[in-house]
Structures are given as structure tokens and as C-alpha cells.
Design an enzyme around this catalytic site. Structure first.
Site, PDB file in Angstrom:
ATOM      1  N   LYS A  11       0.824  -1.206   0.000  1.00  0.00           N
ATOM      2  CA  LYS A  11       0.000   0.000   0.000  1.00  0.00           C
ATOM      3  C   LYS A  11       0.863   1.264   0.000  1.00  0.00           C
ATOM      4  O   LYS A  11       2.083   1.191   0.193  1.00  0.00           O
ATOM      5  CB  LYS A  11      -0.947  -0.058   1.216  1.00  0.00           C
ATOM      6  CG  LYS A  11      -1.942  -1.232   1.171  1.00  0.00           C
ATOM      7  CD  LYS A  11      -2.861  -1.218   2.382  1.00  0.00           C
ATOM      8  CE  LYS A  11      -3.834  -2.387   2.354  1.00  0.00           C
ATOM      9  NZ  LYS A  11      -4.753  -2.347   3.528  1.00  0.00           N
ATOM     10  N   TYR A  51     -12.469  -2.588  -3.224  1.00  0.00           N
ATOM     11  CA  TYR A  51     -13.034  -2.658  -1.865  1.00  0.00           C
ATOM     12  C   TYR A  51     -14.556  -2.620  -1.887  1.00  0.00           C
ATOM     13  O   TYR A  51     -15.165  -2.036  -0.991  1.00  0.00           O
ATOM     14  CB  TYR A  51     -12.473  -1.524  -1.017  1.00  0.00           C
ATOM     15  CG  TYR A  51     -11.023  -1.727  -0.586  1.00  0.00           C
ATOM     16  CD1 TYR A  51     -10.655  -2.829   0.184  1.00  0.00           C
ATOM     17  CD2 TYR A  51     -10.029  -0.812  -0.917  1.00  0.00           C
ATOM     18  CE1 TYR A  51      -9.343  -3.020   0.590  1.00  0.00           C
ATOM     19  CE2 TYR A  51      -8.707  -0.990  -0.502  1.00  0.00           C
ATOM     20  CZ  TYR A  51      -8.371  -2.104   0.252  1.00  0.00           C
ATOM     21  OH  TYR A  51      -7.072  -2.293   0.675  1.00  0.00           O
ATOM     22  N   ASN A 114      -1.707  -0.280   7.147  1.00  0.00           N
ATOM     23  CA  ASN A 114      -1.186  -1.590   7.550  1.00  0.00           C
ATOM     24  C   ASN A 114      -0.383  -2.260   6.431  1.00  0.00           C
ATOM     25  O   ASN A 114      -0.244  -3.482   6.389  1.00  0.00           O
ATOM     26  CB  ASN A 114      -2.333  -2.480   8.045  1.00  0.00           C
ATOM     27  CG  ASN A 114      -3.433  -2.599   7.004  1.00  0.00           C
ATOM     28  OD1 ASN A 114      -3.259  -2.212   5.847  1.00  0.00           O
ATOM     29  ND2 ASN A 114      -4.569  -3.147   7.403  1.00  0.00           N
ATOM     30  N   HIS A 117      -1.958  -5.616   1.427  1.00  0.00           N
ATOM     31  CA  HIS A 117      -3.246  -6.270   1.196  1.00  0.00           C
ATOM     32  C   HIS A 117      -2.992  -7.680   0.695  1.00  0.00           C
ATOM     33  O   HIS A 117      -2.050  -7.901  -0.081  1.00  0.00           O
ATOM     34  CB  HIS A 117      -4.062  -5.518   0.126  1.00  0.00           C
ATOM     35  CG  HIS A 117      -5.232  -6.323  -0.371  1.00  0.00           C
ATOM     36  ND1 HIS A 117      -6.448  -6.343   0.284  1.00  0.00           N
ATOM     37  CD2 HIS A 117      -5.354  -7.181  -1.429  1.00  0.00           C
ATOM     38  CE1 HIS A 117      -7.270  -7.181  -0.361  1.00  0.00           C
ATOM     39  NE2 HIS A 117      -6.637  -7.692  -1.398  1.00  0.00           N
ATOM     40  N   GLU A 128      -9.876 -10.296  -7.599  1.00  0.00           N
ATOM     41  CA  GLU A 128      -8.933  -9.185  -7.415  1.00  0.00           C
ATOM     42  C   GLU A 128      -7.777  -9.238  -8.419  1.00  0.00           C
ATOM     43  O   GLU A 128      -7.325  -8.200  -8.895  1.00  0.00           O
ATOM     44  CB  GLU A 128      -8.384  -9.217  -5.981  1.00  0.00           C
ATOM     45  CG  GLU A 128      -9.462  -8.910  -4.944  1.00  0.00           C
ATOM     46  CD  GLU A 128      -8.999  -9.127  -3.510  1.00  0.00           C
ATOM     47  OE1 GLU A 128      -7.821  -9.530  -3.296  1.00  0.00           O
ATOM     48  OE2 GLU A 128      -9.815  -8.899  -2.592  1.00  0.00           O
TER      49      GLU A 128
HETATM   50  N1  UDP Z   1      -9.566  -0.371   7.311  1.00  0.00           N
HETATM   51  C1  UDP Z   1      -9.667   0.855   7.914  1.00  0.00           C
HETATM   52  N2  UDP Z   1     -10.446   0.971   9.040  1.00  0.00           N
HETATM   53  C2  UDP Z   1     -11.111  -0.073   9.563  1.00  0.00           C
HETATM   54  C3  UDP Z   1     -11.004  -1.326   8.927  1.00  0.00           C
HETATM   55  C4  UDP Z   1     -10.215  -1.446   7.801  1.00  0.00           C
HETATM   56  O1  UDP Z   1      -9.072   1.824   7.452  1.00  0.00           O
HETATM   57  O2  UDP Z   1     -11.807   0.084  10.580  1.00  0.00           O
HETATM   58  C5  UDP Z   1      -8.747  -0.498   6.072  1.00  0.00           C
HETATM   59  C6  UDP Z   1      -7.414  -1.235   6.292  1.00  0.00           C
HETATM   60  O3  UDP Z   1      -6.421  -0.619   5.480  1.00  0.00           O
HETATM   61  C7  UDP Z   1      -7.747  -2.632   5.819  1.00  0.00           C
HETATM   62  C8  UDP Z   1      -8.727  -2.352   4.664  1.00  0.00           C
HETATM   63  O4  UDP Z   1      -9.490  -1.227   5.121  1.00  0.00           O
HETATM   64  O5  UDP Z   1      -6.596  -3.353   5.422  1.00  0.00           O
HETATM   65  C9  UDP Z   1      -9.652  -3.494   4.324  1.00  0.00           C
HETATM   66  O6  UDP Z   1     -10.296  -3.930   5.496  1.00  0.00           O
HETATM   67  P1  UDP Z   1     -10.434  -5.484   5.849  1.00  0.00           P
HETATM   68  O7  UDP Z   1     -11.341  -5.611   7.017  1.00  0.00           O
HETATM   69  O8  UDP Z   1     -10.803  -6.234   4.606  1.00  0.00           O
HETATM   70  O9  UDP Z   1      -8.951  -5.868   6.338  1.00  0.00           O
HETATM   71  P2  UDP Z   1      -7.817  -6.802   5.714  1.00  0.00           P
HETATM   72  O10 UDP Z   1      -8.500  -7.901   4.934  1.00  0.00           O
HETATM   73  O11 UDP Z   1      -6.948  -5.917   4.863  1.00  0.00           O
HETATM   74  O12 UDP Z   1      -7.052  -7.324   6.901  1.00  0.00           O
HETATM   75 MG    MG Z   2     -10.056  -7.792   3.530  1.00  0.00          MG
END
Ligand code: UDP
Ligand code: MG
Length: 155
Positions: A11, A51, A114, A117, A128
Site C-alpha cells: 500500500k 473494496y 497496515n 493487502h 482481485e
Molecule cells: N480499514 C480501515 N479501518 C477499519 C477497517 C479497515 O481503514 O476500521 C482499512 C485497512 O487498510 C484494511 C482495509 O481497510 O486493510 C480493508 O479492510 P479489511 O477488514 O478487509 O482488512 P484486511 O483484509 O486488509 O485485513
Molecule cells: Mg479484507
């Protein structure tokens, strides 16, 4: 044991913090095969497509702002059970909760920023990968070291 492909993104925070080499190296050393690789900027349209499951959530506007804020690196990785292997290497979403040894645990303290992805299922990875790569951008090859990465009944 299934050979799978998965979509990985480094990212904008990973690119800006110059962690691309470090993260790429982790996946290389793990033994996963890079079959697709590109640098790009995510547009708001691409973000909404990627997303889709999160578009109506309260955090989505900030997520879109973040993911479109600078270049990302997109990779398609291949290997035995690559989807769950990569998710394990990433750690849980929130860097503050992620264990040391995982990417999010070692390099981050944020839930949003974080670093990485990874697709969360083979259905998601198929969807994806098609968003980020044309079929001809994915390269099939047999690495010379593959005989030292896992046994023939694991491929
Ligand atoms: N994210 C965020 N706030 C939240 C939850 C998620 O900004 O409360 C962002 C974060 O960068 C995350 C992405 O949205 O990686 C997608 O969320 P997901 O729950 O799918 O997490 P992941 O699969 O990436 O662990
Ligand atoms: Mg996710």
C-alpha cells in the site's frame, strides 16, 4: 494441496516508507513465486471496485483517500495454499494487534496504514487478480529452485 494465486498490494504507506524491498524479500524468501508485478496509482474507481465489500462502511472514505494517495505495488503470488500462507504472513488488520513476526506486527501500529493487502479467499483472489492484471501480464515459468522449495506431492 492446491497451488493457488493471490493478489498482494504494497500500500502507499509501504512505498512511501521505503519498505517495498523488505516486504518483497519476505515473500521471495518464503518460496512464493512472483507471477505478476507492477507499480500503479489506485484511482477512486479502482478503489471502489477492489473494496466493493467496504464501500458503504463508515471507514471507506478515509480508506479511499489513503489507498489513492500515492503509488502502490501490485503482485500476483503463486504457491501451495498461497492465499492463507500470505494472510498468515500479513497478520490481522490492526498493526497494534498483529504479532511480531508478521508484516503488520513488525512494521506498523495502524489499523488503516497496515502496509499490505492480501486476498482473503480463492474467490476473492480470482476477482482481485483480474482487477489488477490482464491475463497476458501474468507470467508462467518454472523457477530453477522449485525442486528445493517443496516436495513433488505438495505442488
Ligand atoms: N480499514 C480501515 N479501518 C477499519 C477497517 C479497515 O481503514 O476500521 C482499512 C485497512 O487498510 C484494511 C482495509 O481497510 O486493510 C480493508 O479492510 P479489511 O477488514 O478487509 O482488512 P484486511 O483484509 O486488509 O485485513
Ligand atoms: Mg479484507
Amino acid at each position: 494441496m492446491a497451488t493457488e494465486r493471490t493478489l498482494v498490494l504494497f500500500k502507499p504507506d509501504a512505498v512511501q516508507r521505503r519498505l517495498v524491498g523488505e516486504l518483497y524479500s519476505r515473500f521471495e524468501r518464503k518460496g512464493l513465486k512472483v507471477v505478476g508485478l507492477k507499480l500503479l496509482k489506485v484511482t477512486p474507481e479502482l478503489s471502489k471496485q477492489h473494496y466493493a465489500e467496504h464501500v458503504s462502511k463508515p471507514f471507506y472514505p478515509m480508506l479511499e483517500e489513503f489507498i489513492t494517495s500515492g503509488p502502490i505495488v501490485a503482485l500476483c503470488l503463486e504457491g501451495p495454499e498461497a492465499v492463507s500462507v500470505v494472510r498468515g504472513m500479513m497478520g490481522p488488520t490492526n498493526g497494534r494487534a498483529a504479532a511480531p513476526g508478521t508484516i503488520r506486527g513488525d512494521f506498523g501500529v495502524s489499523r488503516q496504514m497496515n502496509l499490505v493487502h492480501g486476498s482473503d479467499s480463492t474467490d476473492a483472489s480470482a476477482r482481485e487478480i483480474a482487477i489488477y492484471f490482464k491475463p497476458e501480464e501474468l507470467v508462467s515459468y518454472e523457477p530453477t529452485l522449485s525442486g528445493w522449495v517443496c516436495a513433488s506431492d505438495e505442488k
